[in-house]
Every structure is written in C-alpha cells, then in structure tokens.
Design a protein around this motif. Sequence first.
Motif, PDB file in Angstrom:
ATOM      1  N   UNK A 165       0.857  -1.139  -0.058  1.00 59.61           N
ATOM      2  CA  UNK A 165       0.163   0.028   0.094  1.00 59.61           C
ATOM      3  C   UNK A 165       0.948   1.028   0.032  1.00 59.61           C
ATOM      4  N   UNK A 166       0.381   2.427  -0.508  1.00 58.20           N
ATOM      5  CA  UNK A 166       1.154   3.590  -0.320  1.00 58.20           C
ATOM      6  C   UNK A 166       1.860   3.840   1.014  1.00 58.20           C
ATOM      7  N   UNK A 167       2.869   4.278   1.259  1.00 59.27           N
ATOM      8  CA  UNK A 167       3.408   4.563   2.359  1.00 59.27           C
ATOM      9  C   UNK A 167       2.668   5.672   3.422  1.00 59.27           C
ATOM     10  N   UNK A 168       2.779   5.774   4.652  1.00 60.05           N
ATOM     11  CA  UNK A 168       2.077   6.528   5.178  1.00 60.05           C
ATOM     12  C   UNK A 168       2.468   7.847   5.048  1.00 60.05           C
ATOM     13  N   UNK A 169       3.973   7.789   4.827  1.00 60.07           N
ATOM     14  CA  UNK A 169       4.550   9.336   4.493  1.00 60.07           C
ATOM     15  C   UNK A 169       3.867  10.030   3.269  1.00 60.07           C
ATOM     16  N   UNK A 170       3.223   9.241   2.351  1.00 58.47           N
ATOM     17  CA  UNK A 170       2.677   9.810   1.225  1.00 58.47           C
ATOM     18  C   UNK A 170       1.155   9.589   1.263  1.00 58.47           C
ATOM     19  N   UNK A 171       0.688   9.552   2.243  1.00 55.64           N
ATOM     20  CA  UNK A 171      -1.025   9.430   2.542  1.00 55.64           C
ATOM     21  C   UNK A 171      -1.366  10.751   2.598  1.00 55.64           C
ATOM     22  N   UNK A 172      -2.079  11.557   1.941  1.00 53.95           N
ATOM     23  CA  UNK A 172      -2.690  12.906   2.529  1.00 53.95           C
ATOM     24  C   UNK A 172      -3.390  12.746   3.780  1.00 53.95           C
ATOM     25  N   UNK A 173      -4.083  13.634   4.320  1.00 53.58           N
ATOM     26  CA  UNK A 173      -4.799  13.542   5.478  1.00 53.58           C
ATOM     27  C   UNK A 173      -6.018  12.862   5.497  1.00 53.58           C
ATOM     28  N   UNK A 174      -6.674  12.946   4.512  1.00 47.68           N
ATOM     29  CA  UNK A 174      -7.892  12.361   4.308  1.00 47.68           C
ATOM     30  C   UNK A 174      -7.657  10.687   4.272  1.00 47.68           C
ATOM     31  N   UNK A 175      -6.865  10.672   3.540  1.00 47.95           N
ATOM     32  CA  UNK A 175      -6.343   9.010   3.292  1.00 47.95           C
ATOM     33  C   UNK A 175      -5.791   8.361   4.550  1.00 47.95           C
ATOM     34  N   UNK A 176      -5.203   9.170   5.181  1.00 47.09           N
ATOM     35  CA  UNK A 176      -4.548   8.604   6.758  1.00 47.09           C
ATOM     36  C   UNK A 176      -5.996   8.175   7.697  1.00 47.09           C
TER      37      UNK A 176
END
Length: 353
Positions: free
Chosen positions: A115-126
Amino acid sequence: MPLPDALRDLLTATGPSGYETAPSAAFRKHAEALGAEVTVDAMGNTFARLKGTKEDAPTLAVVGHADEIGLVVTHIDDDGFLWFTGVGGWDPQILVGQRVAVTTRDGVVPGVLGRKPIHLLDEDERKRVPKLKDLHIDIGAKDGDEAKGRVRIGDTAVVAAEPLELPNDRVVSRAMDNRLGCFVALEVARLVHERGGSPGDVLAVAAVQEEIGCFGAGAAAYGQEPDVAIVVDVTHETGAPGIDVKQEGKHGFGSGPVLERGSILNPHVFERLHDAAEAEGVTFTVAASGGRTWTDADAIHLVRQGIPTGLVGLPLRYMHSPVEMVDLGDVAGAAKAIAALAMTLEPGTSFAR
C-alpha cells in the motif's frame, strides 16, 4: 500439549474456498492412516468412513470445513503488480504489510501486500480505512510480462503465517478456521477406532466452500445421507478485550468446547452431546442462536427430508486473521465429547422432535 502432526499438516496446507486440494490431501493422508475408507465427491468434499459394529445403527457425520479465507488474483498490470479480490470475509486493515504465498501451476510464489506508505498519504487518506482495492501484491517482478509468466489470473494467495506454539497449550496460525473442525473430525474417528468401533458408522468429513456460502456441506450431506450430523466450527473466544459477554456468551480459553442450541439445531442431538460430555468429564459451555448459525449446519439440517444436526464450537481469538489463536485443550475436549456420543448411537436411536 504439542501441536499434533495432523493439525500441523492441515494448517500449513494452503486452500481458500474452491481451491482446497492441499488441505484435502492432508486430511486424506491422516484418515487413511486410521484405516478409514476414504472417498471424494465431485465438489472436492472428502469423506473418511469407519464402519460400525452393528447393522442399522445410525451413521454419524462429523463435519469440518477444509477451506480458508484467501485472495484471488483478478488483474496483473504492466508494472508487474497483482490486483485481487477476497475469497471470504476480510478486514482489509489486517492485510496491510503482510507476506503472502501465491499458489500457481508451477508452485508457490512469495510476495508482499503493498500500500502507499504513510508518508505519502494525504490527511484524508490517513483517516480512511483501506479497502481491498487499495492494496496490491508485489512479487518482485520487473514488469507485467515477468509477472504474467509466473502468476495467472485466478491464482490464489494466503497470508504466509506458520503455526506458532505459545504457553498454556495455545497455538496461533492462519486457517484455524476451520482446519480445526477437520482435525476434530479425524480425532473423533481415531478415538472411536481405539475403542473398538461405535455401533454405527462414523463419517469424518472435510467439506469445501464454507466461507463463500456453505456450498460443499449441502452436497456432502445429500450424497452421503447420514442419519445425524455434528458440525464442528470455530466460535468467538470471549476472554479477549472489548468483547461483550452479554451478547456473545462467556466462552473463554480453557472452558472447553461450546455446545450450541438453537432453532435449526436438533434438541435431541444437543441433549445427547451434553450428556456424553458430562459422562466423559469434558468441561463445556453452552451457546444459543435464534436462527442461522453461519456454519455448515445451516446447509446440512435441511437436506433431503431433514438431517438432525448439532453444532460444536471451538473458542477462537482473532478470527479471520493470520493470528487465529486456540487452546488445544478445548479442541481435545470437543473430540472426546463427540466420540463419546458416537458410542451411544444404538440401532433404533430416534432424533424425532
């Protein structure tokens, strides 16, 4: 209590619903070692029959399901990533970051769930819980051609999670749901064999396709026509944090198997199980259901003119995850109680309501 060889073989075999070849083979191997008559039907249900000692005594089927939840590859992209859907019910959060074993025509291909790493997730995705469509399998392929040369659409995967033995007779593994039921069916046959046989036949069944609709058990019951059936499946262990025992009942580790009562379950089967467990000194708890049990009992009890059916639950923590945990003492108690019941099924036994 060490992990029995038969249970280890069942747990380490990979077999999501519809792809149960490996666990069914493990079941057959251990059934044949008991001297049982082993057959397989067109759906892949496997039967191990121990002949009874008396004519006209009822045949008892003990049914576990051999399938497990898994993943099936639905697309391979040009970059070599595998996309999939679930086989059975998954909590997608559990899958993030897991290692997987993809079963192919040429053997097992290892991979990881990405999955996309947490560093690259925007606020909504997190904040959003991931869905299966957000995840992919990475087998280390450099491009789509290489991936397609190793894996085909329709190949299945399971989380790579070998059995782990913990203190207090507790064992962790994927596929406890429900290779445990298959193991108990084998254990019942073994215990009955050691006692010189029961009055009627004992039919140990490894059913298929339970996780996607209880399809195999219905066909198995129709073809074999047992006089009485006991389904063995997992149920929720309620000693873990956050579980409301007022809703789920109190079924902690060490309290033994769970004998279930309910609308579709035959009351005479329950009472006979209850009495057999008490006579054998098996600790148990009781659960109740008001309709469907969400096990193979739902399919078996209405086959042909109706089959008297009972249900035995095995307390399990962390169901539908790679770290399903069980107490082996509870499992042994289930087999002992059902074997004791089998010894009481004399000719003329009635289960009429």
